[in-house]
Scaffold this motif. Structure first.
Motif, PDB file in Angstrom:
ATOM      1  N   ARG A  31      10.530   4.819   1.256  1.00 24.72           N
ATOM      2  CA  ARG A  31      10.468   3.354   1.147  1.00 24.72           C
ATOM      3  C   ARG A  31      11.221   2.798  -0.061  1.00 24.72           C
ATOM      4  O   ARG A  31      11.897   1.783   0.044  1.00 24.72           O
ATOM      5  N   ASP A  49      12.047  -1.053   4.755  1.00 29.93           N
ATOM      6  CA  ASP A  49      11.010  -1.026   5.798  1.00 29.93           C
ATOM      7  C   ASP A  49      11.459   0.020   6.812  1.00 29.93           C
ATOM      8  O   ASP A  49      12.337  -0.224   7.635  1.00 29.93           O
ATOM      9  N   GLU A  51      10.524   1.169   9.439  1.00 24.36           N
ATOM     10  CA  GLU A  51      10.459   0.896  10.883  1.00 24.36           C
ATOM     11  C   GLU A  51      11.735   0.220  11.387  1.00 24.36           C
ATOM     12  O   GLU A  51      12.026   0.246  12.585  1.00 24.36           O
ATOM     13  N   GLN A  52      12.486  -0.404  10.451  1.00 27.15           N
ATOM     14  CA  GLN A  52      13.725  -1.086  10.844  1.00 27.15           C
ATOM     15  C   GLN A  52      14.898  -0.112  10.991  1.00 27.15           C
ATOM     16  O   GLN A  52      15.933  -0.463  11.550  1.00 27.15           O
ATOM     17  N   PHE A  53      14.752   1.082  10.438  1.00 28.26           N
ATOM     18  CA  PHE A  53      15.882   2.026  10.416  1.00 28.26           C
ATOM     19  C   PHE A  53      15.492   3.315  11.126  1.00 28.26           C
ATOM     20  O   PHE A  53      14.339   3.757  11.053  1.00 28.26           O
ATOM     21  N   ASN A  54      16.472   3.919  11.785  1.00 28.58           N
ATOM     22  CA  ASN A  54      16.132   5.145  12.501  1.00 28.58           C
ATOM     23  C   ASN A  54      15.971   6.324  11.542  1.00 28.58           C
ATOM     24  O   ASN A  54      16.519   6.333  10.434  1.00 28.58           O
ATOM     25  N   GLN A  86      15.022  -6.490  -0.965  1.00 26.02           N
ATOM     26  CA  GLN A  86      14.386  -6.230   0.329  1.00 26.02           C
ATOM     27  C   GLN A  86      15.523  -5.919   1.324  1.00 26.02           C
ATOM     28  O   GLN A  86      16.294  -6.789   1.700  1.00 26.02           O
ATOM     29  N   LYS A  88      18.029  -5.241   4.218  1.00 27.92           N
ATOM     30  CA  LYS A  88      18.264  -5.628   5.607  1.00 27.92           C
ATOM     31  C   LYS A  88      19.265  -4.697   6.283  1.00 27.92           C
ATOM     32  O   LYS A  88      19.186  -4.427   7.479  1.00 27.92           O
ATOM     33  N   LYS A  89      20.246  -4.253   5.466  1.00 26.19           N
ATOM     34  CA  LYS A  89      21.292  -3.390   6.019  1.00 26.19           C
ATOM     35  C   LYS A  89      21.552  -2.262   5.034  1.00 26.19           C
ATOM     36  O   LYS A  89      21.581  -2.477   3.815  1.00 26.19           O
TER      37      LYS A  89
END
Length: 476
Positions: A31, A49, A51-54, A86, A88-89
């Motif tokens: 994390r 997060d 859960e947003q990334f494989n 935070q 995002k990408k």
């Protein structure tokens, strides 16, 4: 917009989307990524997060990997950092094999890191040292440029030995297995590339003198080389020297310049490298906890640097210094490794440090040394026993600057060269300077790595130059 880590930590746009590149220092709990790009001692925390990334992407985020991170900069809720991203990408620019990457988030010995000199700058300690080194380099140029000096590039290949030490690296293109020989069976250097025996320079001083006698004030700042087989914490085979030379300066003006210069460059890093110096000071304090009380520094790093900037340097003749040392307790009780018995002794680091740290308790400039222990080009005093030499002595290090008023009188210089068997033909051009418009002139030399060592508190000179060159070591 792409930012540096330093920009984000200093005055990042809270609530705005930002992007940053860097290397992973640590990745906790799948994390929290600590990212550093070398711009500052601090890391930027990037919160993922998961859960947003494989999962396959997250497995590539190991210590040492290079990343591009985009996201919103927010005030941090956790301890240890004021802001965080935070995410995002996230793009992995370059993976680092977790099993073989040697710079892991744990304490490594300096000896181990010297073996990994190509990667050690990714540690906090070496990144801090190299940022301070860079700032000091800039401060050197800034000082001289502001004070009317011209930057002079002395030759690196030379046919003269400015120091008279003879410990030089030879430069040749001759066949090492079958060199051409003279009738006497000696190597015929007339057939070498330059038509004579040449070496890597130990000093740019003699050439700088020539240019000072036309430009007034010049300085060199470049690599110099010494083939001294010294495997100590104070010696390098390749090191950088700062050498100003000034026409119309006598010894007093030379001492004034040396003191003002040193104070200016140290003041610059105090003002511009605060975070790095604070980190290095803490590192030094932690290191010294394991030492006996008697071996610990009396001053913390920042106090030591301010001590130099805030105190006038005490000026003392060599003769006065010898009397002080001869009558000192360490000398009388046999505590010095090299006992001082008589005038004319060549002072060692232990003597220099005693004068600075115990006796005067401030930086010291010693001057008017015995002619016998100093170089041929130093101006002979009227007593014909001493020369107009000066050394600047610092706490913890001893001599940091060596200089002199140069011998401008042709007849005296010729006599000194004859007494030392120095060939006039080799230095014909140097003697010309005394024939055509000679004048009082002076200069000094400062080993740059010694200055960096003092400013950073590092104990070994090999840890203040990117890739150290020492006996039996020319790796990288």
């Amino acid at each position: 917009m792409l930012h540096s880590v330093k920009e984000l930590l200093d005055k990042g746009p809270i609530g705005k989307e930002v992007a940053v590149n860097g290397w992973v220092r640590s990745f906790r709990s799948n994390r929290f990524i600590a990212l550093n790009d070398g711009s500052t001692i601090g890391n930027i925390q990037c919160v993922v997060d998961f859960e947003q990334f494989n999962e396959s992407l997250l497995k590539q985020i190991n210590t040492g990997a290079a990343l591009n991170v985009s996201g919103v900069l927010v005030e941090s809720q956790g301890k240890g950092q004021s802001v965080e991203i935070q995410v995002k990408k996230l793009v992995v620019l370059g993976e680092a094999d977790a099993e073989s990457y040697p710079i892991q988030p744990k304490k490594h010995s300096l000896e181990f890191l010297r073996e990994k000199a190509h990667l050690r700058v990714r540690t906090n300690t070496f990144a801090a040292v190299m940022r301070v080194r860079s700032a000091l380099s800039f401060a050197v140029h800034q000082y001289f440029q502001k004070n009317g000096f011209y930057y002079f590039h002395a030759p690196i290949i030379t046919g003269s030995d400015a120091e008279g030490a003879g410990e030089m690296f030879r430069v040749t293109t001759l066949d090492e297995k079958n060199p051409p020989l003279t009738d006497n069976g000696e190597v015929n250097y007339k057939e070498d590339f330059f038509g004579k025996e040449t070496n890597l320079t130990v000093s740019g001083q003699l050439e700088a003198e020539a240019y000072a006698m036309g430009l007034g004030k010049v300085y060199t700042f470049g690599p110099t080389f010494r083939a001294e087989n010294s495997n100590t914490s104070r010696h390098l085979a390749e090191f950088w020297m700062i050498e100003p030379e000034m026409a119309f300066y006598d010894l007093d003006a030379n001492m004034d310049l040396a003191e003002d210069f040193i104070k200016a460059v140290i003041a610059y890093v105090l003002e511009n490298c605060t975070e790095d110096l604070q980190f290095l000071e803490k590192r030094l304090l932690d290191e010294e906890k394991s030492k006996p009380l008697a071996e610990r520094s009396e001053m913390a790093l920042l106090d030591k640097l301010r001590f130099i900037v805030d105190n006038d340097f005490k000026r003392v003749t060599y003769t006065e210094a010898i009397a002080i040392l001869r009558n000192s307790k360490p000398n009388k009780k046999g505590k010095f490794q090299y006992r001082i018995d008589e005038w004319g002794a060549d002072l060692q680091s232990e003597h220099e440090r005693f004068l600075v740290e115990k006796h005067f308790k401030c930086p010291v400039i010693l001057f008017d040394y015995p002619a016998k222990i100093k170089a041929f080009y130093m101006r002979l005093n009227e007593d014909e026993k001493t020369v107009r030499a000066m050394d600047v002595l610092f706490p913890g290090i001893g001599e940091i600057v060596g200089g002199s008023q140069r011998e401008e009188r042709l007849d005296v210089l010729l006599e000194k060269m004859k007494a030392l068997n120095i060939d006039e033909k080799e230095l014909w051009w140097y003697l010309d300077l005394r024939k055509f418009g000679t004048a009082v002139h002076s200069g000094f030399g400062l080993g740059f790595e010694r200055l960096v060592q003092f400013a950073t508190g590092m104990g070994n000179i090999r840890d203040v130059i990117p890739f150290p060159r020492t006996p039996q070591n020319a790796e990288f």
